[in-house]
Write an enzyme that holds these catalytic residues in place. Structure first.
Site, PDB file in Angstrom:
ATOM      1  N   TYR A  50       1.071  -1.254  -0.100  1.00 19.15           N
ATOM      2  CA  TYR A  50      -0.048  -0.048   0.122  1.00 19.15           C
ATOM      3  C   TYR A  50       0.794   1.217   0.030  1.00 19.15           C
ATOM      4  CZ  TYR A  50      -4.851  -1.630   0.203  1.00 19.15           C
ATOM      5  OH  TYR A  50      -5.892  -2.186   0.054  1.00 19.15           O
ATOM      6  N   LYS A 107       5.302 -14.328   6.265  1.00 23.08           N
ATOM      7  CA  LYS A 107       6.109 -15.440   5.311  1.00 23.08           C
ATOM      8  C   LYS A 107       7.736 -14.951   5.651  1.00 23.08           C
ATOM      9  CE  LYS A 107       6.523 -18.073   1.589  1.00 23.08           C
ATOM     10  NZ  LYS A 107       5.958 -19.520   1.920  1.00 23.08           N
ATOM     11  N   ASP A 110       1.255 -19.108   3.575  1.00 22.93           N
ATOM     12  CA  ASP A 110       0.699 -20.170   3.069  1.00 22.93           C
ATOM     13  C   ASP A 110      -0.053 -21.202   3.838  1.00 22.93           C
ATOM     14  OD1 ASP A 110       3.187 -20.711   3.896  1.00 22.93           O
ATOM     15  OD2 ASP A 110       3.982 -21.545   1.917  1.00 22.93           O
ATOM     16  N   ASP A 138      -4.819  -8.980   2.550  1.00 25.71           N
ATOM     17  CA  ASP A 138      -5.807  -8.643   1.360  1.00 25.71           C
ATOM     18  C   ASP A 138      -6.331 -10.126   0.922  1.00 25.71           C
ATOM     19  OD1 ASP A 138      -7.275  -7.509  -0.478  1.00 25.71           O
ATOM     20  OD2 ASP A 138      -5.537  -7.015  -1.943  1.00 25.71           O
TER      21      ASP A 138
HETATM   22  O1  AKG Z   1      -8.428  -0.360  -3.717  1.00 24.12           O
HETATM   23  C1  AKG Z   1      -8.581  -1.353  -4.530  1.00 24.12           C
HETATM   24  O2  AKG Z   1      -8.911  -1.384  -5.675  1.00 24.12           O
HETATM   25  C2  AKG Z   1      -8.468  -2.628  -4.049  1.00 24.12           C
HETATM   26  C3  AKG Z   1      -8.411  -2.716  -2.617  1.00 24.12           C
HETATM   27  C4  AKG Z   1      -8.530  -3.974  -2.005  1.00 24.12           C
HETATM   28  O3  AKG Z   1      -8.796  -5.121  -2.692  1.00 24.12           O
HETATM   29  C5  AKG Z   1      -8.987  -4.240  -0.660  1.00 24.12           C
HETATM   30  O4  AKG Z   1      -9.065  -3.200   0.243  1.00 24.12           O
HETATM   31  O5  AKG Z   1      -9.144  -5.374  -0.251  1.00 24.12           O
HETATM   32 MG    MG Z   2      -9.095  -6.938  -1.633  1.00 21.98          MG
END
Ligand code: AKG
Ligand code: MG
Ligand code: NDP
Length: 473
Positions: free
Chosen positions: A160, A237, A338, A362
């Site tokens: 991010y 990981k 994993d 995510d």
């Molecule tokens: O901002 C995005 O397009 C993806 C964000 C995302 O996948 C999430 O926050 O889980």
């Molecule tokens: Mg996402």
């Protein structure tokens, strides 16, 4: 103060004290409708939230919604490329708590994510995504009810931070040259590694402060959970990336055993203490052998380290944690990323809070949502110390947009999280009850209807909202 929007004429601001919201009975809450299916989901969500608040508090409490703009809708009002206007940022900063639908992000080029931008601008460092099962929800799993986890995902670092250089770009090439010719040769552990000259470069920074504030919040959350769920698993990981992923784990343990020493026990500590409880005369070396199955094959230095670890644990926490007292503490353990993906499927009831770095979280939050019914059932919150923005785990699902078809459950449940965050538990409980009853009754949108045996006729998005309200009782 605002260019093109006007706050509601009634209502007051939510303020923050020591990182917690102070909520008036008539708060003003900004909302972003969202792109794609946001057009269907937001009206359904607003209706359910308003109905629950009205029923729970008989008019004593009410949300004054403040429409603010982002994404395509913002460009329509503010002009080309005005995806995230200053008005919207001012409103969220001023009112502190907001809720949003999904926003589109192009792949490969174009604007960077607006969703990510909001999290970074307001330093919403904890992305909190609970995945729990509602009875009757169809699932590809045999026992989806066993999964009840909360993904605590770091929300500002790792991928991010978005620091990348395109393949072939001048700075990217310069960086590769410096790395290959100066920095990698100067770091003996990297040996003869070289970065391919035609690589794009991305940097993955993981800081100690960023990791520890996330883990701190996760542990504080665990303290509020019922005893059986008081556990925090650090996901990483670290076997491959030692100074980012591995450091996340180490900093997590360090925080747990310093700031929360009396409230936590680590998994290894629990083994050491448990071994001594079973056999009070156990030697340090025998205890070390039992916590490390490969002990006898280790080098003398490594063996001595583990024996030292056992001794330190027994000397430092036997009095406070020994004789079974550790069983009353929050268990902090760690799992390799994993492996946790298969663990939440094969041993789901062994996990509670999963504290993760950004990318792992995510993936994990979508995967966990799939077990309990899919992305239509995956709520979320982005929380900082002076602001919170609630939003679902899923995106804009463009192929379903405008059809009054999509499942609004995730944004509605994000609204439930918002009500709980505000301390409006009675309204939150009504929605959970209504949603649970609608699902149990087979009154569901297409995504769940297609999985139910025998098949049921799907409700529209708007009809599902009405069904939830009907089942408030
Ligand atoms: O901002 C995005 O397009 C993806 C964000 C995302 O996948 C999430 O926050 O889980
Ligand atoms: Mg996402
Ligand atoms: N926080 C945010 O605003 C996020 C935004 N995005 C953005 O959204 C856009 C689309 O991303 P994409 O990869 O298609 O992922 P999406 O999450 O938008 O959709 C993928 C699939 O998940 C299912 N799904 C999504 N939402 C729901 C829902 N409410 N109810 C039921 N099923 C749902 C649908 O599956 P099916 O068709 O099989 O029913 C859908 O086709 C991208 O621009 C992405 O960047 C992505 C994630 C988060």
């Amino acid at each position: 103060m605002y260019d093109k929007i006007t706050p509601p004429t009634t209502g007051e601001k939510i303020t923050f004290k020591n990182g917690e919201p102070v909520v008036p009975d008539n708060p003003i809450i900004p909302f972003i409708r969202g792109d794609g299916t946001g057009i269907d989901i937001w009206p359904a969500t607003e209706k359910v939230l308003d109905a629950a608040v009205a029923k729970a508090y008989n008019g004593k409490r009410k949300i004054s919604w403040f429409k603010v703009y982002a994404g395509d809708e913002a460009c329509d009002l503010y002009g080309t490329y005005q995806y995230l206007p200053q008005d919207t940022l001012t409103a969220i900063k001023e009112y502190g708590v907001a809720i949003k639908g999904p926003l589109t992000t192009p792949v490969g080029g174009g604007i960077r994510s607006l969703n990510v931008a909001l999290r970074q601008i307001f330093d919403l460092y904890a992305c909190v995504r609970p995945c729990r099962y509602y009875a009757g929800t169809p699932s590809p799993h045999k026992n989806p009810e066993k999964l009840d986890v909360i993904v605590y995902r770091e929300n500002t670092e790792d991928i991010y931070l978005g620091i990348e250089w395109k393949q072939g770009s001048e700075i990217g090439d310069r960086l590769i040259s410096i790395l290959n010719n100066e920095l990698i040769p100067a770091t003996p552990e990297h040996g003869k590694k070289q970065i391919p000259l035609d690589a794009g470069i991305g940097i993955k920074p993981i800081s100690k402060s960023g990791s520890q504030r996330l883990v701190r919040r996760a542990i504080k959350h665990a303290l509020q959970l019922p005893k059986a769920k008081q556990q925090v698993t650090l996901v990483h990981k670290g076997n491959i990336m030692k100074y980012t992923e591995g450091a996340f784990r180490d900093w997590g343990y360090e925080l747990a055993t310093s700031e929360f020493r009396n409230e936590t026990v680590t998994e290894r500590e629990s083994w050491i203490l448990g071994n001594k409880e079973k056999n009070p005369n156990i030697s340090l070396e025998e205890n070390a052998r039992m916590i490390d199955p490969g002990f006898d094959a280790l080098t003398p230095e490594k063996k001595a380290q583990i024996v030292q670890e056992v001794e330190t644990v027994l000397n430092s926490i036997w009095t406070s944690h020994g004789d079974g007292k550790w069983k009353e503490k929050i268990m902090v353990n760690d799992r390799i990323a994993d492996s946790i993906f298969q663990q939440i499927q094969t041993r789901p009831d062994e996990y509670s809070i999963l504290a993760t770095m950004n990318l792992n979280g995510d993936y994990l939050s979508d995967a966990a949502a799939a077990i309990v019914g899919g992305l239509g059932m995956g709520p979320g919150a982005n929380i900082g110390d002076s602001c919170a923005v609630f939003e679902a785990t899923h995106g804009t699902a463009p192929k379903h947009a405008g059809l009054d078809k999509i499942n609004p459950g995730s944004v509605i449940l994000s609204g439930v999280m918002m009500l709980e965050y505000m301390g409006w538990q009675e309204a939150a409980d009504l929605i959970k009850k209504g949603l649970g009853a609608a699902i149990a009754n087979g009154e569901v949108t297409y995504d769940l209807a297609r999985l139910i045996e025998p098949p049921v006729e799907p409700l529209k998005c708007s009809e599902f909202a009405e069904a939830i309200i009907k089942h408030f009782g």
